[in-house]
Design a protein around this motif. Structure first.
Motif, PDB file in Angstrom:
ATOM      1  N   PRO A  83       0.781  -1.246   0.000  1.00  0.00           N
ATOM      2  CA  PRO A  83       0.000   0.000   0.000  1.00  0.00           C
ATOM      3  C   PRO A  83       0.807   1.286   0.000  1.00  0.00           C
ATOM      4  O   PRO A  83       0.387   2.285  -0.582  1.00  0.00           O
ATOM      5  CB  PRO A  83      -0.843  -0.117   1.280  1.00  0.00           C
ATOM      6  CG  PRO A  83      -0.982  -1.570   1.498  1.00  0.00           C
ATOM      7  CD  PRO A  83       0.334  -2.155   1.071  1.00  0.00           C
ATOM      8  N   GLY A  84       1.967   1.288   0.643  1.00  0.00           N
ATOM      9  CA  GLY A  84       2.765   2.507   0.723  1.00  0.00           C
ATOM     10  C   GLY A  84       3.311   2.956  -0.621  1.00  0.00           C
ATOM     11  O   GLY A  84       3.775   4.090  -0.748  1.00  0.00           O
ATOM     12  N   MET A  85       3.253   2.085  -1.616  1.00  0.00           N
ATOM     13  CA  MET A  85       3.773   2.425  -2.936  1.00  0.00           C
ATOM     14  C   MET A  85       2.709   3.055  -3.834  1.00  0.00           C
ATOM     15  O   MET A  85       3.025   3.599  -4.889  1.00  0.00           O
ATOM     16  CB  MET A  85       4.325   1.167  -3.618  1.00  0.00           C
ATOM     17  CG  MET A  85       5.402   0.451  -2.820  1.00  0.00           C
ATOM     18  SD  MET A  85       6.859   1.483  -2.540  1.00  0.00           S
ATOM     19  CE  MET A  85       7.613   1.443  -4.167  1.00  0.00           C
ATOM     20  N   LEU A  86       1.464   2.981  -3.426  1.00  0.00           N
ATOM     21  CA  LEU A  86       0.382   3.492  -4.259  1.00  0.00           C
ATOM     22  C   LEU A  86       0.429   5.016  -4.335  1.00  0.00           C
ATOM     23  O   LEU A  86       0.559   5.688  -3.314  1.00  0.00           O
ATOM     24  CB  LEU A  86      -0.959   3.026  -3.711  1.00  0.00           C
ATOM     25  CG  LEU A  86      -2.155   3.271  -4.620  1.00  0.00           C
ATOM     26  CD1 LEU A  86      -2.979   1.984  -4.753  1.00  0.00           C
ATOM     27  CD2 LEU A  86      -3.031   4.379  -4.068  1.00  0.00           C
ATOM     28  N   GLN A  87       0.333   5.542  -5.546  1.00  0.00           N
ATOM     29  CA  GLN A  87       0.474   6.976  -5.793  1.00  0.00           C
ATOM     30  C   GLN A  87      -0.890   7.685  -5.770  1.00  0.00           C
ATOM     31  O   GLN A  87      -1.939   7.056  -5.919  1.00  0.00           O
ATOM     32  CB  GLN A  87       1.159   7.192  -7.147  1.00  0.00           C
ATOM     33  CG  GLN A  87       2.554   6.593  -7.229  1.00  0.00           C
ATOM     34  CD  GLN A  87       3.490   7.192  -6.196  1.00  0.00           C
ATOM     35  OE1 GLN A  87       3.829   8.369  -6.253  1.00  0.00           O
ATOM     36  NE2 GLN A  87       3.916   6.371  -5.234  1.00  0.00           N
ATOM     37  N   PRO A  88      -0.897   9.022  -5.601  1.00  0.00           N
ATOM     38  CA  PRO A  88      -2.160   9.776  -5.579  1.00  0.00           C
ATOM     39  C   PRO A  88      -2.990   9.540  -6.839  1.00  0.00           C
ATOM     40  O   PRO A  88      -2.454   9.361  -7.934  1.00  0.00           O
ATOM     41  CB  PRO A  88      -1.690  11.227  -5.478  1.00  0.00           C
ATOM     42  CG  PRO A  88      -0.361  11.148  -4.803  1.00  0.00           C
ATOM     43  CD  PRO A  88       0.272   9.886  -5.320  1.00  0.00           C
TER      44      PRO A  88
END
Length: 250
Positions: A83-88
């Motif tokens: 999840p921390g890699m997901l971009q806006p």
């Protein structure tokens, strides 16, 4: 006992997030900005399961614009490592059956992710068209697991072509995101569960591909990711060996 405590804490965490999301998203339900916001929260779960998570490469995609992100799909612990890699303004594609998963399913839907009917192959072409339209009309990027199912220790499974057809038809880049192997690595009864690396690769220009060449593009991306995962696994092995040697020296 530690496993039980972690499961209870994770359940409380998800229930709290769902209840908060129902209120938070009430005035702008299914706005894609919510996905990134709540993924920041999910990103904290790696601490609960005792994983040292190294995340890198997001600077490579800062100017990529709307894109199709692809990632390897290993297990339920993907919700801890990815999840921390997901971009806006990025939403994910998930099975419609997720909606009936207590709390998480409702959270997944109301934050703006896209639910699709994967079992109905006759609708696959229309699904691709709808996602392509959403990318442009709603100014979105999409996150897809091209293997279509969890690998569960079988290595990187063959890719389906849907994600690559979407990218070609939408005229947006493919961005691979690789996570080092987690199979048999995370034990909820163990206090610490070592190192996991998540890395974003360079965007892949699809302008030279036609939809008839989606399979060739999928195979190209599969090789890139397979090689990168092997590289990450070696790095993880070296880091953990260094950490163990340091502990023994102390």
């Amino acid at each position: 006992m530690l496993s039980f405590i972690r499961i209870i804490l994770a359940a409380i965490f998800i229930i709290f997030m769902t209840l908060f999301a129902l209120i938070y998203c009430l005035f702008s339900p299914r706005d894609p900005k919510h996905v990134h916001f709540f993924c920041r929260w999910f990103n904290q779960l790696h601490k609960l399961v005792g994983v040292q998570l190294i995340q890198r490469g997001t600077e490579r995609v800062q100017n990529a614009g709307n894109s199709v992100y692809i990632s390897n799909h290993q297990s339920i612990f993907d919700f801890v490592t990815a999840p921390g890699m997901l971009q806006p303004r990025t939403v994910s594609l998930g099975k419609k059956s997720l909606l009936w998963l207590p709390f998480f399913g409702q959270l997944y839907w109301i934050t703006g992710n896209i639910l699709i009917d994967r079992d109905n192959k006759s609708k696959a072409r229309n699904t691709i068209k709808q996602v392509v339209e959403a990318i442009h009309q709603r100014n979105l990027s999409v996150w897809i697991y091209p293997e279509g199912t969890r690998s569960k220790g079988r290595g990187l499974l063959p890719f389906k072509t849907g994600a690559f057809r979407m990218a070609i038809e939408a005229g947006v880049p493919i961005i691979p995101m690789c996570v080092s192997t987690t199979h048999n690595k995370i034990d909820l009864n163990r206090r610490t569960n070592g190192v996991v690396i998540a890395e974003m690769l360079e965007p892949i220009d699809v302008s030279g591909y036609s939809t008839n060449e989606a399979r060739a593009l999928a195979d190209h991306c599969h090789k890139l990711m397979c090689d990168k995962i092997a590289e990450l696994d070696k790095e993880v092995e070296q880091l953990e060996a260094q950490q163990n040697a340091s502990l023994q020296a102390d």
